[in-house]
Design an enzyme around this catalytic site. Structure first.
Site, PDB file in Angstrom:
ATOM      1  CB  SER A  66     -33.420 -48.506  51.236  1.00  0.00           C
ATOM      2  OG  SER A  66     -33.962 -49.574  51.971  1.00  0.00           O
ATOM      3  CB  THR A  67     -37.735 -49.687  49.442  1.00  0.00           C
ATOM      4  OG1 THR A  67     -37.621 -50.040  50.818  1.00  0.00           O
ATOM      5  CG2 THR A  67     -38.893 -50.439  48.817  1.00  0.00           C
ATOM      6  CG  HIS A 105     -30.850 -50.114  53.538  1.00  0.00           C
ATOM      7  ND1 HIS A 105     -31.817 -49.206  53.917  1.00  0.00           N
ATOM      8  CD2 HIS A 105     -29.667 -49.568  53.928  1.00  0.00           C
ATOM      9  CE1 HIS A 105     -31.245 -48.169  54.508  1.00  0.00           C
ATOM     10  NE2 HIS A 105     -29.931 -48.371  54.517  1.00  0.00           N
ATOM     11  CG  MET A 149     -39.501 -47.178  54.602  1.00  0.00           C
ATOM     12  SD  MET A 149     -40.258 -48.768  55.072  1.00  0.00           S
ATOM     13  CE  MET A 149     -40.924 -49.303  53.510  1.00  0.00           C
ATOM     14  CG  ASP A 187     -28.991 -45.222  56.204  1.00  0.00           C
ATOM     15  OD1 ASP A 187     -28.230 -44.517  56.875  1.00  0.00           O
ATOM     16  OD2 ASP A 187     -28.624 -46.254  55.592  1.00  0.00           O
TER      17      ASP A 187
END
Length: 384
Positions: free
Chosen positions: A203-204, A230, A323, A326
């Site tokens: 993600s991030t 993401h 973050m 998940d």
């Protein structure tokens, strides 16, 4: 002490709106505003903020150029704001390449279902990336010799190899989780396991992390790869195209009905869920509606869970920077089937959330610095 933020945007309305949101959190404080990239570079040196929020399109100096200049002179965590268009996606990816850590859509209604959720998300993103500021500045001032670990004494140049899977694991009975092996200057050794799929969730910070990992894989890479990042729907096609141009392997935005092929990476489309169906050697991609109840679209848990059902113990999977948590449950399913799970280590993560969730649950078997993940993959598959 409050996290100090510099807000950069040529729109006075947007500067005011972002500043109000940031200042409404007692842990955050806006210490300055800039109307273009040139002012941002100057104020970054003068004010030494902990985080900078940056627009992309501005007069005098655009946001991408400003990011490059700031990373040269005063390395600072930067959060980009961008439009959810194809051109906006390309510009945002350029900004991440230049050194920005994360991005959010400029229209707040595009990032959340209501205002309160959007406000909370922006505040959380600023707080999370602020944790990288000390490390960024330490790295920028560290002498080159001190950063070189390959020449350290041999005693620190090895790591205990992972044991082969136990009989208990092979027969699907639960075993106590083993602590993850830390690998910094280690010489890697293959575990001897055989794989039919590689899966990566992030993600991030993921776009840059994925680029670093995938660009080092050879054209004859023997496994199909599924990628879950993401990312908004308008971004994934541009990101897949960028990776495809940079990598020796092929990278594409996954489409419903795609048949998994070795040496091809399939990126889950934003706003949707990617599942796998069929059997090893004849696996197809299913792209389905994300669903209103799902927090993440795409979701790592969904893709990893479907991979566990098909490939059982033949998946080489890893969770990179991001973050939240998940991927933890999807990795748990892979682990119970006997597959291998690695996590990116804390120091090299932009946000140590997703990898930490997997590591704390005792699911991952190795914690790896980003710079060495591709090396570890090649050794494990007998290519390095």
């Amino acid at each position: 002490m409050a996290i100090k933020v510099l807000v950069v945007d040529d729109s006075s309305f947007f500067r005011r709106r972002v500043s109000e949101i940031i200042n409404s959190d007692p842990q955050l404080e806006v210490i300055g505003n800039a109307v273009n990239g040139k002012e941002a570079v100057d104020l970054a040196k003068q004010l030494r903020p902990d985080v900078i929020t940056m627009d992309i399109e501005m007069p005098v100096m655009d946001g991408i150029t400003a990011v490059r200049e700031i990373m040269k002179s005063t390395p600072t965590p930067i959060l980009m704001f961008s439009s959810l268009t194809h051109d906006g996606a390309k510009a945002t990816l350029d900004a991440l390449d230049a050194g920005a850590l994360d991005f959010l859509p400029k229209k707040f209604e595009d990032i959340a279902r209501n205002r309160d959720e959007a406000v909370s998300l922006l505040q959380k993103r600023v707080t999370e990336i602020a944790r990288k500021r000390v490390m960024m500045r330490r790295t920028a001032t560290r002498p080159v010799a001190a950063a070189t670990t390959a020449r350290e004494p041999a005693a620190r140049d090895s790591v205990r190899p992972l044991a082969a899977r136990t009989t208990a694991t092979a027969t699907r009975t639960p075993v106590a989780p083993r602590p993850a092996v830390k690998a910094s200057a280690a010489r890697f050794k293959a575990t001897g396991k055989k794989y039919q799929l590689m899966a990566i969730g992030t993600s991030t910070g993921g776009p840059v992390a994925l680029q670093k990992v995938l660009t080092k894989l050879p054209a004859n890479f023997p496994l199909p790869i599924v990628l879950v990042q993401h990312m908004p729907a308008t971004f994934t096609a541009a990101f897949a195209a960028r990776l495809n141009n940079l990598c020796k392997i092929s990278v594409k935005e996954a489409a419903d009905g795609d048949v998994l092929k070795p040496g091809v990476a399939y990126l889950a489309p934003g706003g949707m869920q990617m599942m796998l169906e069929g059997r090893p050697g004849a696996t197809r991609v299913r792209i389905i509606d994300g669903g209103e109840r799902m927090n993440y679209k795409p979701c790592v848990d969904v893709t990893f869970g479907s991979a566990a059902k098909i490939y059982q113990d033949k998946v080489l999977s890893m969770i990179l920077t991001g973050m939240g948590a998940d991927g933890r449950e999807g990795c748990r399913m892979l682990k119970s089937s006997g597959s291998t799970i690695w996590a990116q280590d804390e120091e090299s993560c932009v946000v140590y959330g997703m990898p930490q969730a997997v590591a704390k649950a005792g699911i991952s078997t190795e914690d790896l610095p980003l710079e060495r993940i591709s090396e570890r993959i090649l050794v494990e598959l007998g290519l390095g």
